[in-house]
Design a protein around this motif. Structure first.
Motif, short mmCIF file in Angstrom:
data_model
loop_
_atom_site.label_atom_id
_atom_site.label_comp_id
_atom_site.label_asym_id
_atom_site.label_seq_id
_atom_site.Cartn_x
_atom_site.Cartn_y
_atom_site.Cartn_z
N TYR A 90 0.84 -1.23 -0.08
CA TYR A 90 0.08 0.12 -0.17
C TYR A 90 0.76 1.39 -0.06
CZ TYR A 90 -2.96 3.74 1.68
OH TYR A 90 -3.79 4.67 1.94
N LEU A 91 1.86 1.56 0.73
CA LEU A 91 2.62 2.30 0.91
C LEU A 91 3.54 2.77 -0.35
CD1 LEU A 91 4.11 2.00 4.64
CD2 LEU A 91 2.59 4.18 3.75
N THR A 92 4.09 1.64 -0.73
CA THR A 92 4.65 1.65 -2.27
C THR A 92 4.12 2.24 -3.30
OG1 THR A 92 6.20 -0.26 -1.55
CG2 THR A 92 6.05 0.20 -3.91
N ASN A 93 2.82 1.63 -3.39
CA ASN A 93 1.75 2.39 -4.29
C ASN A 93 1.39 3.64 -4.11
OD1 ASN A 93 1.73 -0.12 -5.89
ND2 ASN A 93 -0.08 -0.86 -4.66
N SER A 94 1.46 4.27 -2.90
CA SER A 94 1.05 5.52 -2.54
C SER A 94 2.24 6.30 -2.90
CB SER A 94 0.78 5.68 -1.24
OG SER A 94 -0.23 5.17 -0.68
N PHE A 95 3.34 6.03 -2.54
CA PHE A 95 4.55 6.55 -3.21
C PHE A 95 4.77 6.66 -4.67
CE2 PHE A 95 6.89 4.93 0.91
CZ PHE A 95 6.19 5.94 1.71
N TYR A 96 4.55 5.84 -5.26
CA TYR A 96 4.43 5.64 -6.68
C TYR A 96 3.45 6.65 -7.47
CZ TYR A 96 3.62 4.17 -11.56
OH TYR A 96 3.62 4.08 -12.94
N TYR A 97 2.07 6.71 -6.71
CA TYR A 97 1.11 7.70 -7.30
C TYR A 97 1.13 8.92 -7.00
CZ TYR A 97 -1.43 3.33 -8.60
OH TYR A 97 -1.55 2.08 -9.08
N ILE A 132 6.70 10.15 -5.87
CA ILE A 132 7.65 10.08 -4.97
C ILE A 132 8.68 9.02 -5.53
CG2 ILE A 132 8.55 9.69 -2.52
CD1 ILE A 132 5.73 10.64 -1.64
N ILE A 133 8.20 8.04 -6.19
CA ILE A 133 9.11 7.03 -6.69
C ILE A 133 8.80 6.75 -7.98
CG2 ILE A 133 9.69 5.85 -4.40
CD1 ILE A 133 7.97 3.70 -5.09
N SER A 134 9.93 6.20 -8.67
CA SER A 134 9.35 5.69 -10.07
C SER A 134 9.05 4.43 -10.17
CB SER A 134 10.68 5.83 -11.02
OG SER A 134 11.68 4.98 -10.63
N ASP A 135 8.52 3.95 -11.39
CA ASP A 135 8.08 2.42 -11.42
C ASP A 135 9.32 1.49 -11.37
OD1 ASP A 135 6.05 0.60 -12.16
OD2 ASP A 135 6.82 0.25 -14.18
N GLU A 136 10.56 1.85 -11.83
CA GLU A 136 11.66 0.88 -11.53
C GLU A 136 12.04 0.73 -10.13
OE1 GLU A 136 12.53 4.23 -13.61
OE2 GLU A 136 11.17 3.16 -15.05
N ASP A 137 11.51 1.72 -9.32
CA ASP A 137 12.02 1.79 -7.81
C ASP A 137 10.91 1.16 -7.06
OD1 ASP A 137 14.10 3.10 -8.25
OD2 ASP A 137 13.30 5.01 -7.97
N LYS A 138 9.62 0.68 -7.53
CA LYS A 138 8.78 0.06 -6.64
C LYS A 138 9.08 -1.19 -5.87
CE LYS A 138 4.55 0.01 -8.11
NZ LYS A 138 3.28 0.03 -9.18
N GLU A 139 9.89 -2.02 -6.95
CA GLU A 139 10.13 -3.39 -6.04
C GLU A 139 10.98 -3.05 -5.09
OE1 GLU A 139 9.05 -7.16 -5.55
OE2 GLU A 139 8.18 -6.04 -7.09
N ILE A 140 12.10 -2.35 -5.11
CA ILE A 140 12.94 -1.95 -4.33
C ILE A 140 12.52 -1.19 -2.92
CG2 ILE A 140 15.26 -0.75 -3.74
CD1 ILE A 140 15.85 -1.07 -6.60
N VAL A 141 11.80 -0.42 -2.99
CA VAL A 141 11.05 0.24 -2.00
C VAL A 141 10.06 -0.72 -1.37
CG1 VAL A 141 9.53 2.00 -1.45
CG2 VAL A 141 11.32 2.47 -3.05
#
Length: 189
Positions: A6-13, A16-25
């Motif tokens: 949930y937090l990762t998706n929130s950061f993405y939308y 704050i983070i790019s699509d490439e960074d989602k898995e790492i975050v």
């Protein structure tokens, strides 16, 4: 962990983070939440046994050594949490049931430390270590073991019973985990 997702998706939308960074975050958040849960579990067990200082000292000794030595890994996070809780309760019960002498702690640290020294690292059946990883983890584990053993020796000299107890409990838990991990790896072969 759903919260990490949930937090990762929130950061993405939120950009704050790019699509490439989602898995790492997501992985980082899951790791951080797992560590916080482990700390909380250790403190709860320490509070229950009226050994809060032991619990506060135990966690860093245990975390550093366990992370590098390897050992038993449960198949699910729920099972891991349950096994960790049982192991903490058993360890605190064993180490707080009696008023142990410095000799007891010394023998315990020597025996479990020697076990850790010769067994580390233990592979995870789902991810075996290659030769380089094996050597790196072995070296890290042994350095941590020597540092924690030195801390134990100082605690012995200065009669810091809580420190002796915490190092002994950490060594005990890691050695049991290594033994269980070795058994699991052997059984899978």
């Amino acid at each position: 962990m759903k919260l990490a997702e949930y937090l990762t998706n929130s950061f993405y939308y939120e950009g704050i983070i790019s699509d490439e960074d989602k898995e790492i975050v997501r992985f980082g958040l899951e790791s951080m939440m797992g560590n916080l849960l482990s700390i909380a579990l250790t403190l709860v067990v320490g509070i229950y046994f009226k050994c809060i200082r032991d619990a506060l000292l135990l966690w860093p000794f245990l975390f550093l050594l366990r992370k590098n030595a390897g050992g038993y890994h449960a198949e699910t996070k729920t099972r891991c949490l349950f096994i960790s809780a049982v192991m903490l309760v058993v360890t605190f019960a064993l180490f707080t049931m009696f008023d142990y002498s410095a000799v007891f702690y010394g023998v315990c640290v020597f025996v479990t430390g020697y076990s850790i020294w010769i067994w580390t690292p233990v592979d995870n059946p789902s991810k075996e270590l290659d030769e380089v990883e094996h050597n790196v983890y072995r070296m890290r584990s042994r350095i941590i073991l020597l540092v924690e053993g030195t801390i134990f020796t100082l605690a012995l000299y200065f009669k810091w019973k809580t420190m002796m107890s915490s190092v002994a409990m950490a060594f005990f838990i890691v050695s049991v985990s290594l033994l269980m991990g070795r058994y699991k790896v052997h059984r899978k072969k």
